[in-house]
Design an enzyme around this catalytic site. Structure first.
Site, short mmCIF file in Angstrom:
data_model
loop_
_atom_site.label_atom_id
_atom_site.label_comp_id
_atom_site.label_asym_id
_atom_site.label_seq_id
_atom_site.Cartn_x
_atom_site.Cartn_y
_atom_site.Cartn_z
N ARG A 64 0.87 -1.47 -0.15
CA ARG A 64 -0.10 0.13 -0.01
C ARG A 64 0.85 1.46 0.04
O ARG A 64 0.30 2.44 0.31
CB ARG A 64 -1.01 -0.18 1.18
N HIS A 179 -3.03 -11.38 -12.94
CA HIS A 179 -4.39 -11.42 -12.40
C HIS A 179 -5.28 -11.76 -13.58
O HIS A 179 -5.66 -11.22 -14.49
CB HIS A 179 -4.40 -10.18 -11.58
N ASN A 278 -10.99 -10.99 -4.34
CA ASN A 278 -10.94 -11.20 -5.47
C ASN A 278 -9.72 -11.93 -5.97
O ASN A 278 -8.81 -11.55 -5.88
CB ASN A 278 -10.94 -9.90 -6.36
N ASP A 305 -1.18 -12.97 -0.94
CA ASP A 305 -2.07 -11.86 -1.59
C ASP A 305 -2.42 -10.81 -0.41
O ASP A 305 -3.63 -10.33 -0.24
CB ASP A 305 -3.38 -12.25 -2.26
#
Lengths: 424, 321
Positions: A64, A179, A278, A305
């Protein structure tokens, strides 16, 4: 590719117990001496009930930074990694700004040199701004220290662009980590398409949304003779496509998360946003396929993840919450408790998929327990039971799928690149 | 002067039909039946919930549901207040959690919540000491609608056990359908969902119903329950059905599709000419106005059930004396 870390201190210590290094065929009671960060001696007769193994590597972590340092910083993220037994992690580029230029990457690496407790590498974006339209300057990014390329968070939508990226990345000599998600199939999808989503009324996210892209990307990679790494696989069909490609000699690898190995879409009945990810949690049948592939090694990596989210962003109704859960601090314990203890996976395989597997895919030095090697060790108390609490996290975020759960197996010491980063 | 509060009722909230047992449903329906008698009197108010406060927190538009919850509370002499998201601090970005905490500071007894997101009432329930009633959360549940529909069926047909109900239309996007199928299953009735393949969610049978894409399958039903077909479902990007014309031709409930003896229901609002032919909507077979009237007594019963000691045979008539 390089990893970056603060303060290259080298420690000396002794660890002993059952030394288990599956990639080296070691399973013996031994005593390991580390002198100035290097394994200086390995002697027989190690006592005590602890397990000593090569430390873990997580190739899929969202730090982040830059942009959302309220959710995680390089410092807090690597502290979480250390707590989980990791000696190396790879950070994802879907930050603000996106890591799509050497300038942004260089700034990030500088922060890692200042803050990272554990050696950290960074993937750079495949496309500028993750928009899937323009290639990033892959050659310069590779030269500047990028570990691989990914648009993770988003799929590469256009097949034509994917092909160009595969071709061009050959110059950078780095793999593409993908992804896989066909957005027109996953649109509006918040949960796996099945009895649970039908009953709750949640938008359905079918397995085909992932598998059609997996099939497409494998076909393109095969045609261009380029290696691809498939991230966070969730569906039986994806596993089948990967194994078919592997049997045809395609250069491909796959990873799976702890939450996809442990949970199914039944967990979503709670409507707790801490089980919203996701790709979504899928059926028991998908979970079996993932476990079998992990056992067989066609899925060679466990990757968390790790996706920190601010508390107020997850304290909303399920559909409004962002996707993602944390995982660095609980990965080993969760998989030990839910797979190894019930006999679904051997401890050896788990340790291998958390360490040697990811190292091999990304060209990192495999942590090895041998004299002369830099010390990258994890010491685990397999019998220690502990409860996952918000207060216990070193991560700045607490959006864990395990809150309140009691797990069996605790990392007590982590040595990363010769430095003790947890315990001892 | 304070009154002794009655002991805590057996259920704190009404969030989903899934949380109910057959006994709960029958108790509420019996209470509704008793309360229906009160609607026929000149003085329509009962003192039962005097001094209690019911807050309606509506984040979605509503005619029937909001009106009936307000009236239901007032008929039981409760104080009511309605907060609609448009024009409130929600426009300033205030979160649902903070809204729940803020309203709870006024010590309401009940918060009735309608919200476009699934699980919103659960979130409110976690942030309040009040009882929470779900007035519709996204595509998930609309429990009071299912209860009023059961009440309507029972009053019109005389029974629920063994009743065959065909639910026709956009099941995939319907919280009404989800609640109704579960409620029918609870009381021993049989539900069949009918619609185009693109609007029947895969796995829906797990709710406790049969499934068919053939409109002819409604012939055996006692009740034909028609769902609204939204225009948005046909547009570019959505494309669940190609056109209203084709939908109406394949699944529209016209007079030729309703056999003698069947009753027709619709939760409203109706799209006349789309899912339901105006001749059917205005026929004697249609129970739509009965459903609206049922909404009032059933919501009175729900409020009563949450806030007072529940008994199987409610002596409501004693209070009318």
């Amino acid at each position: 590719m390089t990893l970056f870390c603060a303060n290259g201190r080298s420690d000396s210590l002794v660890v002993e117990g059952r030394v288990l290094a599956p990639a080296q065929g070691i399973d013996e009671a031994l005593r390991v001496t580390v002198t100035d960060g290097v394994i200086s001696a390995i002697e027989p007769g190690g006592t005590g009930g602890l397990v000593v193994a090569p430390a873990f590597i997580d190739p899929h972590v969202h730090l982040r930074t830059p942009g959302r340092e309220d959710e995680e910083t390089i410092r807090s993220g690597t502290e979480a990694a250390a707590a989980g037994g990791y000696c190396a992690i790879l950070g994802m580029p879907n930050t603000e700004p996106v890591v799509d230029s050497a300038a942004v990457l260089a700034a990030l690496l500088q922060r890692a040199r200042e803050e990272a407790l554990v050696p950290t590498g960074f993937m750079a974006a495949i496309s500028k701004g993750l928009r899937g339209e323009e290639l990033t300057e892959m050659v310069e990014l590779a030269a500047s220290g990028a570990a691989a390329f990914t648009d993770d968070g988003r799929p590469v939508e256009s097949a034509g662009f994917m092909r160009r990226a595969l071709q061009y990345s050959a110059l950078a000599k780095l793999p593409l980590a993908l992804h896989c998600e066909e957005p027109t199939l996953s649109r509006g999808g918040h949960a796996h398409e099945g009895a649970v989503s039908a009953e709750l009324g949640l938008g359905a996210y079918p397995p085909t949304a992932e598998s059609v892209m997996v099939v497409r990307d494998l076909a393109l990679a095969d045609a261009e003779s380029r290696a691809i790494h498939l991230m966070h696989l969730s569906a039986r069909e994806s596993v089948a496509a990967l194994e078919h490609a592997l049997s045809n000699g395609v250069s491909a690898s796959g990873e799976v998360t702890p939450h996809h190995l442990v949970l199914t879409d039944e967990a979503v009945r709670s409507l707790d946003p801490n089980v919203k990810m996701n790709p979504p949690l899928r059926s028991a049948d998908d979970r079996s396929a993932l476990r079998a592939a992990l056992r067989r090694g066609s899925i060679s990596c466990i990757a968390t993840d790790h996706a920190p989210h601010a508390r107020h962003e997850k304290e909303v109704p399920f559909e409004e919450a962002p996707f993602g859960v944390t995982g660095l601090e609980t990965a080993f314990a969760a998989l030990h408790t839910h797979l190894v203890v019930p006999g679904e996976l051997s401890l050896e395989t788990l340790l291998e998929r958390m360490s040697a597997g990811p190292a091999r895919v990304f060209g990192l030095a495999e942590p090895r327990i041998e004299v002369g090697a830099r010390a990258n060790l994890v010491v685990i108390d397999l019998d220690s039971e502990w409860t996952v609490t918000e207060e216990g996290f070193r991560s700045l975020s607490a959006n864990s799928w395990l809150l309140g759960e009691t797990l069996r197996g605790r990392v007590v010491t982590t040595v990363a690149d010769g430095r003790v980063v947890l315990g001892a | 002067m304070s009154e002794l509060r009655p002991p805590a009722p057996p259920r704190r909230h009404l969030l989903s039909i899934r949380d109910l047992e057959r006994d709960d449903v029958e108790r509420v329906l019996d209470t509704a039946r008793a309360l229906a008698g009160s609607l026929d009197r000149e003085v329509k108010k009962l003192p039962t919930l005097r001094g209690r406060t019911v807050v309606n927190l509506f984040y979605e538009s509503s005619t029937r549901t909001l009106a009936s919850f307000e009236l239901a509370a007032k008929r039981l002499s409760a104080d009511t207040m309605s907060v609609r998201s448009a024009g409130s601090s929600v426009d300033k970005g205030e979160s649902l959690k903070d809204t729940a905490l803020t309203l709870s500071a006024y010590d309401p007894d009940v918060i009735v919540v309608r919200h476009p997101s699934i699980g919103a009432p659960e979130l409110v329930a976690r942030n309040t000491a009040a009882h929470v009633v779900n007035a519709g959360d996204g595509k998930h549940q609309h429990p009071t609608q299912a209860l009023l529909d059961l009440h309507t069926m029972r009053e019109a047909v005389g029974r629920l056990a063994g009743l065959q109900v065909a639910i026709v239309g956009d099941v995939s996007h319907s919280r009404v359908a989800r609640s109704l199928v579960q409620a029918l299953d609870l009381v021993g009735a049989r539900a069949l969902v009918v619609g185009p393949p693109t609007l029947l969610p895969r796995g829906i049978e797990a709710l406790g119903c049969a499934m068919s894409t053939d409109i002819g399958a409604i012939a055996d039903a006692d009740v034909v329950y028609v769902l609204r077909m939204q225009a948005e479902r046909m547009g570019p990007g959505e494309a669940y059905v190609p056109s209203l014309r084709e939908y109406a031709a394949s699944y529209g409930i016209g007079p030729e599709r309703v056999r003698r003896g069947q009753v027709v229901m619709h939760p409203g609002p109706m799209n006349r000419g789309a899912e339901i032919d105006p001749r059917v909507a205005d026929s004697g077979a249609a129970l739509v106005t009965d459903q609206v009237r049922a909404g009032l007594v059933v919501r009175m019963a729900v409020l009563y059930d949450l806030l007072t000691v529940a008994a199987v045979h409610v002596p409501v008539h004693a209070e009318l004396a």
